[in-house]
Design an enzyme around this catalytic site. Structure first.
Site, mmCIF file in Angstrom:
data_model
loop_
_atom_site.group_PDB
_atom_site.id
_atom_site.type_symbol
_atom_site.label_atom_id
_atom_site.label_comp_id
_atom_site.label_asym_id
_atom_site.label_seq_id
_atom_site.Cartn_x
_atom_site.Cartn_y
_atom_site.Cartn_z
ATOM 1 N N CYS A 1 0.836 -1.213 0.000
ATOM 2 C CA CYS A 1 0.000 0.000 0.000
ATOM 3 C C CYS A 1 0.865 1.256 0.000
ATOM 4 C CB CYS A 1 -0.925 -0.013 1.217
ATOM 5 S SG CYS A 1 -2.065 1.388 1.226
ATOM 6 N N CYS B 1 0.599 4.617 6.975
ATOM 7 C CA CYS B 1 -0.036 4.422 8.290
ATOM 8 C C CYS B 1 0.904 3.623 9.220
ATOM 9 C CB CYS B 1 -1.363 3.687 8.118
ATOM 10 S SG CYS B 1 -2.390 4.391 6.801
ATOM 11 N N CYS C 1 0.200 -0.072 10.308
ATOM 12 C CA CYS C 1 -0.294 -1.061 9.350
ATOM 13 C C CYS C 1 0.803 -1.926 8.737
ATOM 14 C CB CYS C 1 -1.086 -0.360 8.243
ATOM 15 S SG CYS C 1 -1.834 -1.569 7.119
ATOM 16 N N CYS D 1 -17.000 -8.701 4.882
ATOM 17 C CA CYS D 1 -16.312 -7.433 4.641
ATOM 18 C C CYS D 1 -15.058 -7.648 3.805
ATOM 19 C CB CYS D 1 -15.965 -6.784 5.977
ATOM 20 S SG CYS D 1 -15.068 -5.239 5.766
ATOM 21 N N CYS E 1 -19.905 -5.483 3.068
ATOM 22 C CA CYS E 1 -19.151 -4.309 3.506
ATOM 23 C C CYS E 1 -17.861 -4.296 2.694
ATOM 24 C CB CYS E 1 -18.843 -4.425 4.998
ATOM 25 S SG CYS E 1 -17.852 -3.050 5.632
ATOM 26 N N CYS F 1 -19.585 2.496 8.284
ATOM 27 C CA CYS F 1 -18.861 1.777 9.333
ATOM 28 C C CYS F 1 -17.580 2.571 9.550
ATOM 29 C CB CYS F 1 -18.561 0.347 8.857
ATOM 30 S SG CYS F 1 -17.494 -0.563 9.993
ATOM 31 N N ARG G 1 -18.287 -2.564 17.566
ATOM 32 C CA ARG G 1 -17.580 -3.830 17.305
ATOM 33 C C ARG G 1 -16.271 -3.930 18.080
ATOM 34 N NH1 ARG G 1 -17.031 -4.029 11.750
ATOM 35 N NH2 ARG G 1 -19.245 -4.478 11.837
HETATM 36 N N1 SAM Z 1 -6.716 0.659 2.978
HETATM 37 C C1 SAM Z 1 -8.014 0.926 3.462
HETATM 38 C C2 SAM Z 1 -8.028 1.987 4.544
HETATM 39 O O1 SAM Z 1 -7.019 2.253 5.145
HETATM 40 O O2 SAM Z 1 -9.122 2.519 4.774
HETATM 41 C C3 SAM Z 1 -8.734 -0.313 3.981
HETATM 42 C C4 SAM Z 1 -7.962 -1.347 4.745
HETATM 43 S S1 SAM Z 1 -7.198 -0.810 6.276
HETATM 44 C C5 SAM Z 1 -6.182 -2.175 6.686
HETATM 45 C C6 SAM Z 1 -8.581 -0.854 7.413
HETATM 46 C C7 SAM Z 1 -8.339 -0.511 8.843
HETATM 47 O O3 SAM Z 1 -7.639 -1.559 9.507
HETATM 48 C C8 SAM Z 1 -7.513 0.702 9.171
HETATM 49 O O4 SAM Z 1 -8.226 1.898 9.031
HETATM 50 C C9 SAM Z 1 -7.181 0.460 10.639
HETATM 51 O O5 SAM Z 1 -8.176 1.005 11.468
HETATM 52 C C10 SAM Z 1 -7.208 -1.065 10.747
HETATM 53 N N2 SAM Z 1 -5.855 -1.586 11.052
HETATM 54 C C11 SAM Z 1 -4.827 -1.712 10.193
HETATM 55 N N3 SAM Z 1 -3.739 -2.203 10.821
HETATM 56 C C12 SAM Z 1 -4.079 -2.387 12.117
HETATM 57 C C13 SAM Z 1 -3.391 -2.858 13.271
HETATM 58 N N4 SAM Z 1 -2.112 -3.220 13.218
HETATM 59 N N5 SAM Z 1 -4.055 -2.922 14.444
HETATM 60 C C14 SAM Z 1 -5.364 -2.541 14.508
HETATM 61 N N6 SAM Z 1 -6.057 -2.088 13.444
HETATM 62 C C15 SAM Z 1 -5.437 -1.996 12.271
HETATM 63 C C1 DTB Z 2 -11.457 -2.484 11.072
HETATM 64 O O1 DTB Z 2 -11.811 -1.517 11.769
HETATM 65 N N1 DTB Z 2 -10.597 -3.416 11.460
HETATM 66 C C2 DTB Z 2 -10.391 -4.393 10.418
HETATM 67 C C3 DTB Z 2 -11.380 -3.926 9.309
HETATM 68 N N2 DTB Z 2 -11.907 -2.712 9.842
HETATM 69 C C4 DTB Z 2 -10.952 -3.830 7.932
HETATM 70 C C5 DTB Z 2 -8.976 -4.584 10.032
HETATM 71 C C6 DTB Z 2 -8.058 -4.930 11.179
HETATM 72 C C7 DTB Z 2 -6.690 -5.177 10.632
HETATM 73 C C8 DTB Z 2 -5.722 -5.661 11.666
HETATM 74 C C9 DTB Z 2 -4.374 -5.877 11.100
HETATM 75 C C10 DTB Z 2 -4.318 -6.892 9.999
HETATM 76 O O2 DTB Z 2 -4.845 -8.011 10.138
HETATM 77 O O3 DTB Z 2 -3.652 -6.619 8.964
HETATM 78 FE FE1 SF4 Z 3 -2.890 1.196 3.335
HETATM 79 FE FE2 SF4 Z 3 -2.855 -0.037 5.663
HETATM 80 FE FE3 SF4 Z 3 -3.119 2.591 5.593
HETATM 81 FE FE4 SF4 Z 3 -5.152 1.011 4.705
HETATM 82 S S1 SF4 Z 3 -4.384 1.183 6.795
HETATM 83 S S2 SF4 Z 3 -4.318 2.856 3.731
HETATM 84 S S3 SF4 Z 3 -3.947 -0.685 3.875
HETATM 85 S S4 SF4 Z 3 -1.314 1.410 4.909
#
Ligand code: SAM
Ligand code: DTB
Ligand code: SF4
Length: 331
Positions: free
Chosen positions: A67, A71, A74, A111, A142, A202, A274
């Protein structure tokens, strides 16, 4: 309609007007004695929902890794080396098979998540096919695909997408410490498009990223003051992944996580709150406290996107032990 019937509906009824929450008022909730906070949260919960029914969302990563956003939490950001393998987008058949399996296991919502800053038009065309096919199985749909433009939002609505997940993640004041490749307003703009198109929102966030109490309260206030506040509010506990800048962050006290759930319940009474990422690292006792605090939804299935989640057997055993049941199997 009787109060009992209303409580069993998927969405709780909302009053015509919504109150505004100051950050200081939300912070004051966080500071209540634990028993008083949970008592208030339970009262609100029981006024709006059957407290023993839990909504089950199963996640699938339809496009993993690589990506372009930075973030800090992530594992899928190309800015961090986490060992997550980049994968191209899944085919429609693979996604439909996973959705069918989720439904057999008792999930009511599916989702689809993608590691994109925003989808390309070609990507979106395939997501549209996925949404149609998953919906045809009788599941709620979703998607979480990053930022959307007007046309893409409309295409998803026309395909029948029920919810769009787009998290605010943290308070505006802390956002720049966590992400530099987009700003808060970008998030709010996409949410506004989704709202105008008429899909359910959501939106939630992550706690345990090193935010202070005022910032944690600031996140909840931002969500609660959206008009209307989201129908679904995921509260994630940071999953610390080696290679991300937040990997060494100090653990959040589990009771502070429970407090966050309770405050979300009180400030967004009709929302599905949730209990989201971080459950694999939580004891059954802490999860039970989260349900007492007003959580009425979980991610259900062995995987989140790239990290683990309690397996289906463990979750079924936990729900049984607590006398709770999936919304899709409501008694
Ligand atoms: N890329 C899109 C975005 O950022 O909206 C969708 C996927 S992103 C992985 C969805 C959500 O996963 C993020 O907004 C964040 O709240 C959650 N997330 C990602 N990494 C995480 C982590 N290590 N621990 C908890 N939540 C996480
Ligand atoms: C949300 O609030 N949490 C989910 C979903 N929406 C997409 C994602 C959590 C991701 C946790 C880290 C991972 O598994 O990569
Ligand atoms: Fe990309 Fe992860 Fe950020 Fe979603 S949360 S925009 S997948 S870096």
């Amino acid at each position: 309609m009787s109060t009992q019937t209303l409580k069993f509906m998927r969405h709780a009824r909302r009053p015509a007007t919504q109150r505004h929450w100051g950050v200081d008022e939300v912070e004051a909730l966080f500071k209540l004695p634990f028993a008083d906070l949970l008592y208030r949260a339970q009262q609100v919960h029981r006024e709006h929902f059957d407290p023993n029914a839990v909504q089950l969302s199963t996640l699938i990563s339809i496009k993993t890794g690589g990506c372009s956003e930075d973030c800090s939490y992530c594992p899928q950001s190309s800015f961090h080396s986490t060992g997550v393998e980049d994968q191209k987008m899944l085919g429609v058949d693979r996604v439909v098979a996973a959705a069918r399996y989720a439904k057999q296991n008792g999930a009511d919502r599916f989702c689809m998540g993608a590691a994109w800053r925003e989808p390309s038009d070609a990507d979106l065309a395939r997501v549209v096919e996925m949404v149609r096919a998953v919906r045809a199985l009788g599941l709620e749909t979703c998607a979480t695909l990053g930022m959307l433009n007007d046309e893409q939002t409309e295409q998803l609505r026309a395909a029948g997408l029920d919810y769009y997940n787009h998290n605010l993640d943290t308070a505006p004041e802390f956002y720049g410490d966590i992400i530099s490749t987009r700003d808060y307003q970008d998030r709010l703009d996409t949410l506004e498009r989704v709202r105008k198109a008429g899909m359910h929102i959501c939106s939630g966030g992550i706690v345990g990223m090193g935010e202070n109490l005022t910032q944690r309260a600031g996140l909840v206030a931002q969500l609660a003051n959206m008009e209307p506040y989201p129908d679904s509010v995921p509260i994630n506990n940071l999953v610390k992944v080696e290679g991300t800048p937040l990997a060494q962050t100090e653990d959040l006290d589990p009771l502070d996580f429970v407090r966050t759930i309770a405050v979300a319940r009180i400030t967004m009474p009709a929302a599905r709150v949730r209990l989201s990422a971080g459950r694999q690292q939580m004891s059954d006792a802490v999860q039970a406290l989260c349900f007492l605090a007003g959580a009425n939804s979980i991610f259900y299935g062995d995987q989140l996107l790239t990290t683990g989640n309690p397996d289906v057997q463990r979750d079924r055993a936990l729900l049984d032990k607590l006398g709770m049941y999936p919304l899709a199997e409501k008694h």
